[in-house]
Every structure is written in C-alpha cells, then in structure tokens.
Design a protein around this motif. Structure first.
Motif, mmCIF file in Angstrom:
data_model
loop_
_atom_site.group_PDB
_atom_site.id
_atom_site.type_symbol
_atom_site.label_atom_id
_atom_site.label_comp_id
_atom_site.label_asym_id
_atom_site.label_seq_id
_atom_site.Cartn_x
_atom_site.Cartn_y
_atom_site.Cartn_z
ATOM 1 N N GLY A 492 0.711 -1.174 0.008
ATOM 2 C CA GLY A 492 -0.093 -0.079 0.097
ATOM 3 C C GLY A 492 0.820 1.296 0.033
ATOM 4 N N ALA A 493 1.816 1.070 0.741
ATOM 5 C CA ALA A 493 2.821 2.464 0.992
ATOM 6 C C ALA A 493 3.273 2.743 -0.602
ATOM 7 N N SER A 496 1.063 3.894 -2.994
ATOM 8 C CA SER A 496 0.621 5.466 -2.519
ATOM 9 C C SER A 496 1.763 6.372 -3.034
ATOM 10 N N ASP A 499 1.300 6.749 -6.767
ATOM 11 C CA ASP A 499 0.136 7.824 -7.104
ATOM 12 C C ASP A 499 0.474 9.067 -7.064
ATOM 13 N N ASN A 500 1.454 9.465 -5.968
ATOM 14 C CA ASN A 500 1.912 10.583 -5.605
ATOM 15 C C ASN A 500 3.016 11.227 -6.423
#
Length: 530
Positions: A492-493, A496, A499-500
């Motif tokens: 998940g990290a 993320s 995506d950022n």
C-alpha cells in the motif's frame, strides 16, 4: 489440420529453444527454416482461414503487450510515442503504398495500401530486449515500448480500413475512409474501455487466481469479437481493454499477477513461434499462387526488396529529420521535460524498424477473396525477413559503436530502487512496532521481537522454517499473519508513493514483484488469504 498445427508449434518451439541457446534471432531462424521446408516436394499445405488468424492469434498477442507497460512512461513520452506510433504509421502506409503500386503495375493503389498497412508497424520486442541488455536509456526503451503498442493498433486499424476501402461496393461510410476510420476507432475504444473496467472491477472482488487468470485470457477474444460485432475496431478494443486492465494490475492480488505473468509469457512464446514458422511454411505455396496469377517470381522478389528499402528509409528520414528539427528549431519545446533525444539516440530509434509477428499475422489475415493476396503476402514476408536480417543483425554492434552515456540515468535508477526499498523498509518497521504494541501474550511479543531483530539485517523479513516449527501452531500462525500484514502495508505504501509521483512505476513494480514472491512463500502456511 489440428494435428498439423500441433506439429508446427512443437517444431517451432524446439527451434526457438535451439536459437536461444546459440544466440540466434529466433523469429528469423523460424521464418527462414519454414521457407526452406516449404520447398520440400510433396509437403502438404497447412493453411488457416484469415478469420482464425485475426480473431484467434492476434488478440492475445496484442493484449499481452499491454500487461507490463508503464503508464507513467507512456504519459512522459506521449509526444514521441504518438509521432512514431501514429504519424509515422500513416506516412509509412502512404509512401510504401505508392512505391508498391509503382513496382507492381498489376496491383492497384488501394490494394498496395493494404500491404503498406501490414508492413508499417515495427515490432519493438527484439529491439527492447537488445537495448535493455546493452544499456539503452530508459526514455528510448519507454518510447520504443509505447510505439510498439500504439503502432500495432494504428496499423491494424488502417489495415481494416484499407481492406474495406479496396473491397467497398456502395457503402457510403466505407467510401469515406476517414469517416470509416473515425467511427470504427471510436467504437473500438468504447468497447475496450467498458470491458477493461468491467474486468478490473471483477478482478478487484474475486481472489481466486486461477479463475481470474482464465477471465483475463478470455478478455482479448471477447473484446475483439464484441467490437467487430458492432462494426468497431476489434484491434483497438483489445489494446484498450488490456491498457485499462494493466493500469489496475498493481492493485490485484499477488497470486493473480504471478499467474497471469506466466500465462502471457507462455502465450507469447507459443504464438510468436507459430506465426513465424507458419508464414515461412506458406512461402513456396504463395510464390506458386502468385505465379499462377501472372506474376514472375523474380520480379516479385525484386519488388519486395524495393518495398523493404522504402520501409527502412521512411523511418530513418522521419526520425532523423524530426530529431534535427526538435534540437535545432524547436529546441526540445515539445519533448518530455524539455529534454529531446540526442543524435545517437535518434540513430538507434531510426534503426529499430524490424517487422515482426503482427506484420506476418496481418498478412496471413488478408481475406482469401482479396485480389493478388499471394503477391501481397510474399512482399510482406520479404519485408519482415529483410528487416530482421538487415536491422536485427546490425543493431547490437550499432548500439555498442555509439556508446551512449547512461551513467546519469543509472545513478537515478539506483536512487529510485534505493528509495523504493526505504519506503518498504520503513513501513515494515512501523507494522512490526504496531504489532508488538498490540501483542498481549509474551510468546507472541517474542515472535515480533525476533522479526524486528532480523529486520535490522535484512531488507525483507523472513522467519526460518525451523524457527516456526519450534513454536506452537498458534505462534506460527500469528507470525504468518503479522508478515502478511506487513507485506500488505508495504504494498500500500509503495502504491501510494507511486500515485503521488514520488516513485516511478518501474521502481514500484520491481519492489512489488519481490513482495509478491515473499507473500507466495507464506501461501502454504496457515490459511492463505490471496
């Protein structure tokens, strides 16, 4: 016929293995071997219908190319990709069609454009494999990958348009090729987008990897069939559906990704080997058909060499002239980040024009009733084999001779990998510390402490089989649960951070592959949650 197909596939696979061991170009070896065998007296002809080639062979080949494609890489290089994958395909189709119609007087311009559409898309698989091994910059590799994906769709859509135009009767929309192209493309994009999102939604809700892999394998055939049924571009539907599903692949269950990756690798190897061997085996029969229709074998082969020269020169002139314009007139104004390709990079891109499996499959897909079909297929075979001989064999020494400087990029890639490992490692420690605070049983807390100690020395925490077997079943199960939780949080990290925009998709994908393997090692312990 089924037995013949199996024999050809087995023989093609065996030759592919031999070629890999000896460092040969497998496509070239297959095509030449097939062409040679086709002259054996009494050899029965194996001929599949064009519908089988277009609806069964092409969809999975096109779909598989989308599965490892970097969306961010596409966005960064979209101008170069569009230039090579769309504009150059159109220009190549126009120029080569004109040249072919001049060289073969009995073939009309509309028929020659069918051939031009067939030979217009280069296959970047070989070029990317060679370039990756020899250290080509990632922006060149990203561009070639993107071009290969886009130009297949563009060329095959043009192929459908030119076939329809050359065979048109009184259909107004077909009489207007531009309108026909727009309508079929729009329908194909819409069908592919809808089916791709539907497949992504289903995959997000199901966790059985074998079912999801079977679902993904059926998707390209479904997209093609549905789009063609509503008079859209089946090729664009397949590519769009694959693109959409690939975009959501990082969020899929690890077992599904591992399963699909292996399945598509197998499909690629089998189908590519079969297509090259199949059209090679057709060569003698195609020459006989062309001669029967009034053509002279030698004049046809000479015409093929002229068309080959046109195919190669159009790409070289387009890429080199475009690079000169970008560097000296536009000064990288339309390049990603304002950084245009260097002269050496343009030379490499200009020379990566090998035609491959899509060209041969499309040639085999020309309708049986199409005028001078055999002539066009012979020319397509000469172009594909010629580019593999000319460009495929000289590309490695060309790259070595140019000696492109990639030190800065290698440093940047190392930083990205290091950053991705840091993200995963920091998240791992956070999860372990949280698990330790939640542990109420001393034995459970001891397990977490042991994992924390190992994390100081290892990038990924693995408890040994002996340590787990020495504990109770409840402790071993708790260890597996904590490690699964840790891997899920790391995944998940990483997603993320991707995506950022903090990490590139390639760096995240590489880190996720390692996490997939780590989670796979836990699948036989406890109750696996895929």
């Amino acid at each position: 016929m089924f037995a013949q197909v199996l024999v050809v596939m087995l023989a093609a696979l065996a030759l592919t293995i031999v070629a890999a061991r000896r460092g040969w170009q497998a496509p070239l070896a297959l095509a030449l071997a097939g062409a040679g065998i086709s002259f054996v007296p009494g050899l029965p002809r194996l001929e599949l219908s064009p519908e089988v080639i277009l609806s069964v062979v092409l969809p999975p080949l096109l779909f598989s190319t989308t599965q490892d494609f970097s969306w961010r890489g596409f966005v960064r290089r979209w101008r170069s990709i569009t230039n090579l994958g769309v504009l150059l395909v159109v220009v190549t189709t126009a120029v080569v069609g004109f040249v072919a119609s001049l060289m073969i007087p009995w073939v009309s311009l509309s028929m020659a454009l069918v051939l031009a559409a067939v030979v217009s898309p280069p296959d970047a698989v070989t070029a990317v494999a060679i370039g990756g091994r020899l250290g080509l910059p990632s922006r060149v590799l990203d561009t070639l990958k993107g071009e290969s994906l886009v130009n297949d769709a563009a060329a095959l859509t043009l192929f459908s348009v030119t076939i329809a135009s050359a065979s048109a009767d009184n259909d107004d929309i077909v009489q207007n090729p531009f309108l026909f192209f727009l309508v079929t493309s729009a329908i194909g994009l819409a069908v592919g987008w809808a089916l791709g999102h539907l497949a992504a939604g289903v995959r997000a809700r199901l966790r059985e990897p074998s079912l999801m892999t079977a679902f993904a394998v059926l998707l390209p055939f479904t997209a093609y069939a549905v789009a063609e049924a509503v008079e859209g571009s089946g090729v664009l539907a397949v590519v769009t559906a694959g693109f959409v599903l690939s975009r959501h692949s990082l969020a899929a269950a690890y077992a599904t990704r591992l399963s699909e990756r292996e399945v598509w690798n197998i499909v690629d190897v089998l189908l590519e080997a079969f297509v090259f061997a199949y059209l090679g085996l057709q060569f003698h029969f195609l020459l006989q058909d062309a001669v029967t229709d009034g053509a002279r074998a030698w004049s046809l082969l000479v015409a093929g060499l002229v068309v080959l020269a046109a195919v190669v020169l159009v790409r070289v002139v387009w890429v080199v002239a475009g690079g000169f314009l970008m560097r000296n007139v536009l000064h990288g104004r339309f390049s990603a980040g304002g950084q245009h390709f260097t002269v050496a990079e343009d030379v490499v891109i200009a020379w990566t024009g090998m035609r491959g499996v899509v060209t041969l499959a499309a040639a085999a897909g020309i309708p049986e009733s199409f005028p001078h079909r055999a002539d066009l297929q012979v020319l397509a075979f000469v172009v594909a084999v010629g580019t593999l001989l000319l460009q495929g064999s000289t590309l490695p020494p060309l790259i070595r001779r140019l000696d492109l400087d990639t030190s800065q990029e290698q440093h940047w890639r190392a930083e990205q990998r290091h950053k991705a490992r840091d993200v995963a490692r920091q998240t791992m420690f956070e999860v372990l510390r949280s698990a330790r605070e939640e542990a109420t049983d001393p034995s459970e807390r001891a397990v977490v402490d042991a994992l924390l100690e190992r994390a100081d020395r290892l990038a990924q925490v693995r408890a040994s089989e002996q340590e787990e077997n020495e504990g109770t079943g409840r402790i071993a199960k708790r260890s597996v649960e904590v490690r699964r939780r840790m891997i899920a949080a790391q995944r998940g990290a990483l997603l993320s951070a991707e995506d950022n925009g903090e990490l590139t998709e390639d760096a995240v994908r590489e880190a996720l592959e390692q996490l997939d393997l780590d989670e796979a090692s836990l699948a036989h312990r406890g109750s696996p949650r895929l």
